[in-house]
Design an enzyme around this catalytic site. Structure first.
Site, PDB file in Angstrom:
ATOM      1  N   SER A  50       0.857  -1.198   0.000  1.00  0.00           N
ATOM      2  CA  SER A  50       0.000   0.000   0.000  1.00  0.00           C
ATOM      3  C   SER A  50       0.893   1.248   0.000  1.00  0.00           C
ATOM      4  O   SER A  50       2.110   1.158   0.239  1.00  0.00           O
ATOM      5  CB  SER A  50      -0.888   0.005   1.244  1.00  0.00           C
ATOM      6  OG  SER A  50      -0.075   0.212   2.394  1.00  0.00           O
ATOM      7  N   ASP A  82      -1.168  -1.722  -3.985  1.00  0.00           N
ATOM      8  CA  ASP A  82      -2.546  -1.819  -3.493  1.00  0.00           C
ATOM      9  C   ASP A  82      -3.123  -0.402  -3.338  1.00  0.00           C
ATOM     10  O   ASP A  82      -2.502   0.461  -2.705  1.00  0.00           O
ATOM     11  CB  ASP A  82      -2.496  -2.534  -2.122  1.00  0.00           C
ATOM     12  CG  ASP A  82      -3.866  -2.930  -1.612  1.00  0.00           C
ATOM     13  OD1 ASP A  82      -4.768  -3.138  -2.438  1.00  0.00           O
ATOM     14  OD2 ASP A  82      -4.015  -3.064  -0.378  1.00  0.00           O
ATOM     15  N   HIS A  83      -4.277  -0.171  -3.922  1.00  0.00           N
ATOM     16  CA  HIS A  83      -4.995   1.115  -3.784  1.00  0.00           C
ATOM     17  C   HIS A  83      -4.177   2.349  -4.174  1.00  0.00           C
ATOM     18  O   HIS A  83      -4.155   3.342  -3.427  1.00  0.00           O
ATOM     19  CB  HIS A  83      -5.521   1.298  -2.353  1.00  0.00           C
ATOM     20  CG  HIS A  83      -6.618   0.339  -2.006  1.00  0.00           C
ATOM     21  ND1 HIS A  83      -7.887   0.451  -2.479  1.00  0.00           N
ATOM     22  CD2 HIS A  83      -6.606  -0.779  -1.234  1.00  0.00           C
ATOM     23  CE1 HIS A  83      -8.628  -0.549  -2.019  1.00  0.00           C
ATOM     24  NE2 HIS A  83      -7.865  -1.318  -1.267  1.00  0.00           N
ATOM     25  N   ASP A 104      -7.025   2.980  -8.023  1.00  0.00           N
ATOM     26  CA  ASP A 104      -8.322   2.976  -7.348  1.00  0.00           C
ATOM     27  C   ASP A 104      -9.006   4.314  -7.586  1.00  0.00           C
ATOM     28  O   ASP A 104      -8.799   5.275  -6.860  1.00  0.00           O
ATOM     29  CB  ASP A 104      -8.115   2.726  -5.849  1.00  0.00           C
ATOM     30  CG  ASP A 104      -9.428   2.675  -5.094  1.00  0.00           C
ATOM     31  OD1 ASP A 104     -10.479   2.960  -5.713  1.00  0.00           O
ATOM     32  OD2 ASP A 104      -9.412   2.367  -3.900  1.00  0.00           O
ATOM     33  N   GLU A 134     -11.046  -0.386  -9.824  1.00  0.00           N
ATOM     34  CA  GLU A 134     -12.179  -0.679  -8.937  1.00  0.00           C
ATOM     35  C   GLU A 134     -13.429   0.064  -9.392  1.00  0.00           C
ATOM     36  O   GLU A 134     -13.381   1.242  -9.722  1.00  0.00           O
ATOM     37  CB  GLU A 134     -11.831  -0.295  -7.488  1.00  0.00           C
ATOM     38  CG  GLU A 134     -12.974  -0.573  -6.510  1.00  0.00           C
ATOM     39  CD  GLU A 134     -12.541  -0.514  -5.035  1.00  0.00           C
ATOM     40  OE1 GLU A 134     -11.396  -0.880  -4.720  1.00  0.00           O
ATOM     41  OE2 GLU A 134     -13.378  -0.091  -4.206  1.00  0.00           O
ATOM     42  N   HIS A 180     -13.215  -3.087   4.288  1.00  0.00           N
ATOM     43  CA  HIS A 180     -11.829  -3.116   4.765  1.00  0.00           C
ATOM     44  C   HIS A 180     -11.753  -3.086   6.295  1.00  0.00           C
ATOM     45  O   HIS A 180     -12.633  -2.545   6.956  1.00  0.00           O
ATOM     46  CB  HIS A 180     -11.058  -1.901   4.228  1.00  0.00           C
ATOM     47  CG  HIS A 180     -10.735  -2.017   2.774  1.00  0.00           C
ATOM     48  ND1 HIS A 180     -11.343  -1.262   1.814  1.00  0.00           N
ATOM     49  CD2 HIS A 180      -9.853  -2.811   2.123  1.00  0.00           C
ATOM     50  CE1 HIS A 180     -10.849  -1.579   0.630  1.00  0.00           C
ATOM     51  NE2 HIS A 180      -9.940  -2.517   0.780  1.00  0.00           N
ATOM     52  N   GLY A 181     -10.657  -3.624   6.824  1.00  0.00           N
ATOM     53  CA  GLY A 181     -10.344  -3.454   8.235  1.00  0.00           C
ATOM     54  C   GLY A 181     -10.818  -4.591   9.128  1.00  0.00           C
ATOM     55  O   GLY A 181     -11.460  -5.545   8.684  1.00  0.00           O
ATOM     56  N   SER A 214     -10.689 -10.248   4.710  1.00  0.00           N
ATOM     57  CA  SER A 214     -10.260 -10.918   5.950  1.00  0.00           C
ATOM     58  C   SER A 214     -11.467 -11.470   6.689  1.00  0.00           C
ATOM     59  O   SER A 214     -12.555 -10.879   6.661  1.00  0.00           O
ATOM     60  CB  SER A 214      -9.514  -9.932   6.859  1.00  0.00           C
ATOM     61  OG  SER A 214      -8.174  -9.807   6.419  1.00  0.00           O
ATOM     62  N   ASP A 256      -5.328  -8.500   4.509  1.00  0.00           N
ATOM     63  CA  ASP A 256      -4.376  -7.739   5.297  1.00  0.00           C
ATOM     64  C   ASP A 256      -4.702  -7.845   6.790  1.00  0.00           C
ATOM     65  O   ASP A 256      -3.869  -8.245   7.609  1.00  0.00           O
ATOM     66  CB  ASP A 256      -4.380  -6.263   4.859  1.00  0.00           C
ATOM     67  CG  ASP A 256      -3.284  -5.463   5.551  1.00  0.00           C
ATOM     68  OD1 ASP A 256      -2.469  -6.071   6.267  1.00  0.00           O
ATOM     69  OD2 ASP A 256      -3.239  -4.235   5.388  1.00  0.00           O
TER      70      ASP A 256
HETATM   71  P1  13P Z   1      -8.902  -6.639   4.870  1.00  0.00           P
HETATM   72  O1  13P Z   1      -8.847  -5.397   5.695  1.00  0.00           O
HETATM   73  O2  13P Z   1     -10.241  -7.313   4.966  1.00  0.00           O
HETATM   74  O3  13P Z   1      -7.774  -7.573   5.154  1.00  0.00           O
HETATM   75  O4  13P Z   1      -8.765  -6.191   3.327  1.00  0.00           O
HETATM   76  C1  13P Z   1      -7.499  -5.925   2.780  1.00  0.00           C
HETATM   77  C2  13P Z   1      -7.560  -5.296   1.436  1.00  0.00           C
HETATM   78  O5  13P Z   1      -8.576  -5.263   0.760  1.00  0.00           O
HETATM   79  C3  13P Z   1      -6.327  -4.698   0.925  1.00  0.00           C
HETATM   80  O6  13P Z   1      -6.507  -4.040  -0.280  1.00  0.00           O
HETATM   81  O1  G3H Z   2      -6.879  -1.878   2.022  1.00  0.00           O
HETATM   82  C1  G3H Z   2      -5.895  -1.456   2.608  1.00  0.00           C
HETATM   83  C2  G3H Z   2      -4.872  -2.329   3.216  1.00  0.00           C
HETATM   84  O2  G3H Z   2      -5.367  -3.013   4.331  1.00  0.00           O
HETATM   85  C3  G3H Z   2      -3.624  -1.556   3.501  1.00  0.00           C
HETATM   86  O3  G3H Z   2      -3.715  -0.831   4.687  1.00  0.00           O
HETATM   87  O4  G3H Z   2      -3.052   1.439   3.931  1.00  0.00           O
HETATM   88  O5  G3H Z   2      -2.910   0.790   6.361  1.00  0.00           O
HETATM   89  O6  G3H Z   2      -1.296  -0.150   4.695  1.00  0.00           O
HETATM   90  P1  G3H Z   2      -2.677   0.413   4.929  1.00  0.00           P
HETATM   91 ZN    ZN Z   3      -8.452  -3.134  -0.497  1.00  0.00          ZN
END
Ligand code: 13P
Ligand code: G3H
Ligand code: ZN
Length: 312
Positions: A50, A82-83, A104, A134, A180-181, A214, A256
């Site tokens: 990320s 990622d993102h 994204d 996305e 997320h999260g 997750s 994550d």
């Molecule tokens: P989680 O927070 O559900 O693990 O999702 C991670 C994610 O989508 C990272 O891009």
């Molecule tokens: O979707 C996001 C991931 O969980 C990455 O999280 O931006 O805190 O590294 P972060």
């Molecule tokens: Zn994500």
């Protein structure tokens, strides 16, 4: 084996009815835990970084660590942004050796998302890099930006063909109810399989990505709470639903939060049971071991991609 793109991975995953695990990485122990697990079960991997991870560990360190993991395991591994939320960060990662990037644009209008995605696709494809975009918007927290449940929106299946045709993007993340999260909004997340089915019907053979996947594994939350934490009850995506999605068009599943919980639970246990421990190897090591166990279970029992890496 060199770092590869996700093209072959997704082709094989789609045909084989399984998904590739895309795990977020931030440091050496996380990378080792994930890649050692994949080695033991012969699974290909996507290691994703990320903007926050790049800031924390620095691009160059993460590249070298992942290159070391590729050399150590000889597995097919893709390095993915990622993102990415701007053309500039995508360009920096493409120029810096990533094999895949996500742009994204889900916070933009449909038209602006197309324009931004196409700009990244044109740059990436010229350099042999693949792109994920996305459509629709997940709830939850990414990079400290919270998307409230009421601002989240499911992907509209009638937009996907135009989006893919106009951008040439290689894979598409869709919003079907995950978030997320570690504090997910849905109790037992109800995945909208009807949306996934309709997207799949409109884009035959096209790889779909699931973010926010997750399961917020209760055992880790319990361990954290046992040793002084105060996390609310687990609310994650049920693993059997992920298994179903992996049999369909979902070829990439993002994880994550479960990694964070696994590592944190293990480290908390060390400090609670050995309060005088001060050798980082004695707490980071168990964190790494717990990530390895978690990832092995995901690869084999949830995603079903074990035993497929040796075919590359
Ligand atoms: P989680 O927070 O559900 O693990 O999702 C991670 C994610 O989508 C990272 O891009
Ligand atoms: O979707 C996001 C991931 O969980 C990455 O999280 O931006 O805190 O590294 P972060
Ligand atoms: Zn994500």
């Amino acid at each position: 084996m060199a770092i590869i793109t996700t093209k072959d991975m997704f082709k094989k995953a789609y045909a084989g009815g399984y998904a590739i695990g895309a795990f977020n990485v931030n440091n050496m122990e996380i990378i080792q835990g994930i890649t050692e697990a994949a080695k033991e079960v012969d699974a290909p991997l996507i290691l994703q970084v990320s903007a926050g991870a790049r800031k924390y560990a620095k691009h160059g360190y993460l590249m070298k660590l992942i290159e070391a993991a590729v050399e150590d395991t000889n597995l097919p591994i893709a390095i993915h942004l990622d993102h990415g939320d701007t053309f500039e960060i995508c360009k920096a990662c493409i120029d810096g050796g990533f094999s895949s990037v996500m742009i994204d644009g889900s916070h933009h209008s449909f038209e602006d998302n197309i324009t931004l995605t196409k700009q990244v696709v044109d740059y990436a494809h010229a350099k042999g890099v693949v792109v994920e975009a996305e459509l629709g918007r997940l709830a939850g927290i990414e990079d400290a930006v919270a998307v409230k449940e009421e601002d989240a929106s499911y992907t509209k299946p009638d937009e996907v063909e135009e989006f893919v045709a106009k951008t040439g993007v290689d894979s598409l993340a869709i919003a079907i109810g995950t978030s997320h999260g570690a504090y997910k909004f849905a109790g037992k997340a109800q995945l909208r399989f009807d949306i996934l089915e309709e997207v799949q019907r409109r884009l035959p053979g096209y790889p779909i990505v699931l973010h926010g996947a997750s399961s917020v594994i209760p055992a880790y939350v319990e361990t954290i709470n046992k040793y002084g934490g105060n996390m609310p009850g687990a609310k994650g995506v049920p693993e059997e639903m992920l298994r179903e999605a992996a049999k369909m068009a979902v070829c990439k599943v993002n994880i994550d939060s479960d990694l964070r919980l696994a590592m944190t639970a293990a480290i908390r246990e060390v400090f609670a049971t050995k309060p005088d421990e001060f050798d980082p190897r004695k707490y980071l090591g168990p964190g790494r071991d717990q990530i390895k166990e978690l990832v092995k279970n995901k690869l084999v029992n949830v995603l079903g991609c074990n035993g497929t890496a040796s075919s590359y």
